[in-house]
Motif scaffolding. Sequence first.
Motif, PDB file in Angstrom:
ATOM      1  N   THR A 177       3.142 -11.183   4.503  1.00  0.00           N
ATOM      2  CA  THR A 177       2.755  -9.634   5.172  1.00  0.00           C
ATOM      3  C   THR A 177       2.937  -9.664   6.653  1.00  0.00           C
ATOM      4  N   SER A 179       1.722  -8.733  10.631  1.00  0.00           N
ATOM      5  CA  SER A 179       0.792  -8.083  11.482  1.00  0.00           C
ATOM      6  C   SER A 179       1.342  -7.738  12.935  1.00  0.00           C
ATOM      7  N   SER A 237       5.642   1.123  10.134  1.00  0.00           N
ATOM      8  CA  SER A 237       5.757   0.893   8.714  1.00  0.00           C
ATOM      9  C   SER A 237       6.057  -0.351   8.142  1.00  0.00           C
ATOM     10  N   TYR A 272       4.273  -2.972   9.175  1.00  0.00           N
ATOM     11  CA  TYR A 272       3.098  -3.907   9.058  1.00  0.00           C
ATOM     12  C   TYR A 272       2.049  -3.501   8.452  1.00  0.00           C
ATOM     13  N   ASP A 273       1.394  -4.519   7.827  1.00  0.00           N
ATOM     14  CA  ASP A 273       0.168  -4.258   6.797  1.00  0.00           C
ATOM     15  C   ASP A 273      -0.932  -4.337   7.529  1.00  0.00           C
ATOM     16  N   THR A 274      -1.437  -5.179   8.759  1.00  0.00           N
ATOM     17  CA  THR A 274      -2.383  -5.131   9.397  1.00  0.00           C
ATOM     18  C   THR A 274      -2.040  -4.769  11.114  1.00  0.00           C
ATOM     19  N   LEU A 279      -1.203   5.208  10.192  1.00  0.00           N
ATOM     20  CA  LEU A 279      -2.066   4.049  10.021  1.00  0.00           C
ATOM     21  C   LEU A 279      -2.539   3.990   8.438  1.00  0.00           C
ATOM     22  N   LYS A 318      -3.102   0.966   5.964  1.00  0.00           N
ATOM     23  CA  LYS A 318      -3.313  -0.256   6.746  1.00  0.00           C
ATOM     24  C   LYS A 318      -4.385  -0.947   7.063  1.00  0.00           C
ATOM     25  N   ALA A 373      -6.996   4.866   6.916  1.00  0.00           N
ATOM     26  CA  ALA A 373      -6.811   3.364   7.230  1.00  0.00           C
ATOM     27  C   ALA A 373      -8.129   2.458   6.747  1.00  0.00           C
TER      28      ALA A 373
END
Length: 225
Positions: free
Chosen positions: A68, A70, A140, A142-144, A169, A172, A199
Amino acid sequence: MKKLVSMLMVFTLLFSFTACGNNNNAGESEKLQDSASQTEQQTTVSEQEPDSSAETSLAESNPVETETKSLVAYFSCTGNTKAVAERIAELTGADLYEIVPAEPYTDEDLNYNNNDCRANREMNDSSARPAIGSDSIDISVYDTVYIGYPIWWGTMPRIINTFLDTYDLSNKTVMPFCTSGSSGISKSVSDMKAEEPDADIRDGLRASGSSDSGINEWLSNNGLM
Ligand SMILES: Cc1cc2nc3c(=O)[nH]c(=O)nc-3n(C[C@H](O)[C@H](O)[C@H](O)COP(=O)(O)O)c2cc1C
């Protein structure tokens, strides 16, 4: 007579060699046909059903990327939030992105004792969206996304609303954090939730300096450390 007998014998011998030769050819051509049809069968099987063991070893040597990613995005005028943002990025290995205003804030712009200073005018206008001057990013990947800002008049500065309007977001994990003179972060978090209903916005952190203990606890409470 002797001559006739030996001629007969020669003739018989020649005949039997020829017959043998023909038989051998027939055998060989059968063998060739067999192996050709085997090859054909093998080709058909391998076209229909790829060798599963080969697939397994390919999958093993090319594992699917599951890591993942961040991002720490922050806005800071006098450096307090910047220090916290940098520490969070160090602790988590996240990428760092500074939300730089297209028009920088001067000391006079930030003089909140003056009702007509730029910061106060923006905060008095809920539709104000100061432009971001830093390069745009591909959110796009980034997960966090950690979002850091100073508290201005109890909530996030309007340039954070510009950031929320600019980037999607949805789905996310969003981790809000702030610095302030004394105000808490909760009002800004509920304002952010109203803007980003899709989000997963977590409880925010009001950081005092870049003290690791508060940051570590916040990260581990959210399963991010
Ligand atoms: C326009 C303005 C409004 C502010 N409003 C508040 C406030 O409502 N509550 C508070 O505790 N601090 C307030 N502050 C202080 C900042 O939140 C604090 O100094 C913050 O740490 C600055 O962060 P920075 O160095 O990253 O810009 C305000 C500062 C400015 C410039």
